[in-house]
Write a protein that holds these residues in place. Structure first.
Motif, PDB file in Angstrom:
ATOM      1  N   ASN A  36     -19.892   4.824  -4.051  1.00 15.03           N
ATOM      2  CA  ASN A  36     -20.213   6.230  -4.304  1.00 15.03           C
ATOM      3  C   ASN A  36     -21.446   6.578  -3.474  1.00 15.03           C
ATOM      4  N   PRO A  37     -21.357   7.536  -2.570  1.00 22.71           N
ATOM      5  CA  PRO A  37     -22.468   7.774  -1.639  1.00 22.71           C
ATOM      6  C   PRO A  37     -23.761   8.202  -2.300  1.00 22.71           C
ATOM      7  N   ASP A  38     -23.696   8.818  -3.487  1.00 23.59           N
ATOM      8  CA  ASP A  38     -24.941   9.236  -4.133  1.00 23.59           C
ATOM      9  C   ASP A  38     -25.831   8.053  -4.490  1.00 23.59           C
ATOM     10  N   HIS A  41     -29.031   7.124  -2.373  1.00 26.12           N
ATOM     11  CA  HIS A  41     -30.348   7.716  -2.582  1.00 26.12           C
ATOM     12  C   HIS A  41     -31.302   6.701  -3.212  1.00 26.12           C
ATOM     13  N   PHE A  50     -22.458   2.807   2.986  1.00 34.16           N
ATOM     14  CA  PHE A  50     -21.312   3.299   2.229  1.00 34.16           C
ATOM     15  C   PHE A  50     -20.086   2.461   2.536  1.00 34.16           C
ATOM     16  N   TRP A 135     -18.357  12.902  -6.961  1.00 27.84           N
ATOM     17  CA  TRP A 135     -17.559  12.043  -6.084  1.00 27.84           C
ATOM     18  C   TRP A 135     -16.273  11.704  -6.827  1.00 27.84           C
ATOM     19  N   ALA A 155     -20.153  16.469  -4.173  1.00 27.41           N
ATOM     20  CA  ALA A 155     -21.535  16.862  -3.913  1.00 27.41           C
ATOM     21  C   ALA A 155     -21.760  16.878  -2.395  1.00 27.41           C
ATOM     22  N   GLU A 157     -24.250  17.533  -0.661  1.00 33.81           N
ATOM     23  CA  GLU A 157     -25.516  16.987  -0.181  1.00 33.81           C
ATOM     24  C   GLU A 157     -25.454  15.478   0.073  1.00 33.81           C
ATOM     25  N   ASP A 158     -24.362  14.832  -0.374  1.00 36.94           N
ATOM     26  CA  ASP A 158     -24.230  13.389  -0.165  1.00 36.94           C
ATOM     27  C   ASP A 158     -23.322  13.040   1.008  1.00 36.94           C
ATOM     28  N   HIS A 160     -23.621  13.312   4.138  1.00 41.78           N
ATOM     29  CA  HIS A 160     -24.219  12.728   5.347  1.00 41.78           C
ATOM     30  C   HIS A 160     -24.240  11.202   5.298  1.00 41.78           C
ATOM     31  N   PHE A 161     -23.951  10.626   4.118  1.00 42.93           N
ATOM     32  CA  PHE A 161     -23.937   9.174   3.985  1.00 42.93           C
ATOM     33  C   PHE A 161     -22.624   8.562   4.458  1.00 42.93           C
TER      34      PHE A 161
END
Length: 227
Positions: A36-38, A41, A50, A135, A155, A157-158, A160-161
């Motif tokens: 999960n890319p979040d 952070h 990722f 996600w 999301a 904002e995530d 870019h991962f």
């Protein structure tokens, strides 16, 4: 949400436990993966990347998905009601059923065997995964590989991962829905069957491309060989 894991999400206890575990593990590993890319952070930037879910899928759906039935069957797998926003989804569907009477049916999947649940998914026209987390899970990939369009909150904002092309494909593959617009999104699906057809086809391509076990294995293989 007050009922999220018994409330420990709100107290911060769960986050503190996870941070301690990450710090401990980071001492001993060269690479960390986040499905999960979040999560990126919170993981060490120099060690974390990722990695998509690796899902064994039916690569040849029994038939091309079509959406020409008068009544659309919507299915939600409420495997974790708090996390997925199931109560919000149920409330939205009640509003939809009043607006589109006779044109939609709704089924919640809970406490069924995998075989029983899979039968329901294959009969569905539209799947609602979750509208809170940001996600999607392996479940969404499985049903997309069946040719089922999926509503899910992503999301942005995530993104870019993840690989740039994957992020671009994702925009077409999912039907983006969240708490504030879920009713309108579902009603569009009922009205616009060509939209559903496009999403089903794009979702199938996305699942088979980005979640193919061989592709995922190639990422980990390269990391092992170069790190």
């Amino acid at each position: 949400y007050a009922d999220c894991f018994g409330g420990i999400c709100n107290s911060g206890k769960r986050d503190r436990m996870k941070r301690k575990g990450i710090a401990r593990m980071a001492k001993y590993v060269r690479q960390m993966w986040a499905v999960n890319p979040d999560l990126l952070h919170f993981l060490p930037k120099e060690k974390a990347s990722f990695l998509p879910y690796a899902v064994i899928m039916d690569k040849s759906p029994s038939k091309k998905p079509t959406f020409d039935k008068k009544k659309l069957k919507v299915v939600h797998a409420a495997t974790d009601r708090a996390k997925k926003g199931s109560e919000i989804i149920i409330a939205a569907m009640e509003q939809v059923k009043r607006t589109a009477a006779g044109r939609v049916e709704f089924q919640i999947v809970e406490n069924l065997s995998h075989q029983q649940a899979t039968k329901v998914y294959r009969e569905a026209d539209l799947i609602i995964d979750q509208i809170l987390v940001g996600w999607y899970g392996g479940f969404a990939v499985e049903v997309m590989s069946m040719g089922k369009p999926v509503i899910c909150r992503i999301a942005k904002e995530d993104l870019h991962f993840i690989p740039e092309q994957m992020a671009a494909d994702l925009q077409d593959a999912f039907i983006h829905g969240e708490e504030t617009n879920l009713k309108e999104v579902i009603l569009r699906c009922i009205e616009d069957r060509e939209f559903l057809q496009r999403k089903a086809e794009a979702g199938l391509d996305y699942a088979l491309t980005w979640h193919d076990p061989k592709y995922v294995a190639s990422i980990t293989k390269e990391a092992y060989e170069t790190s």
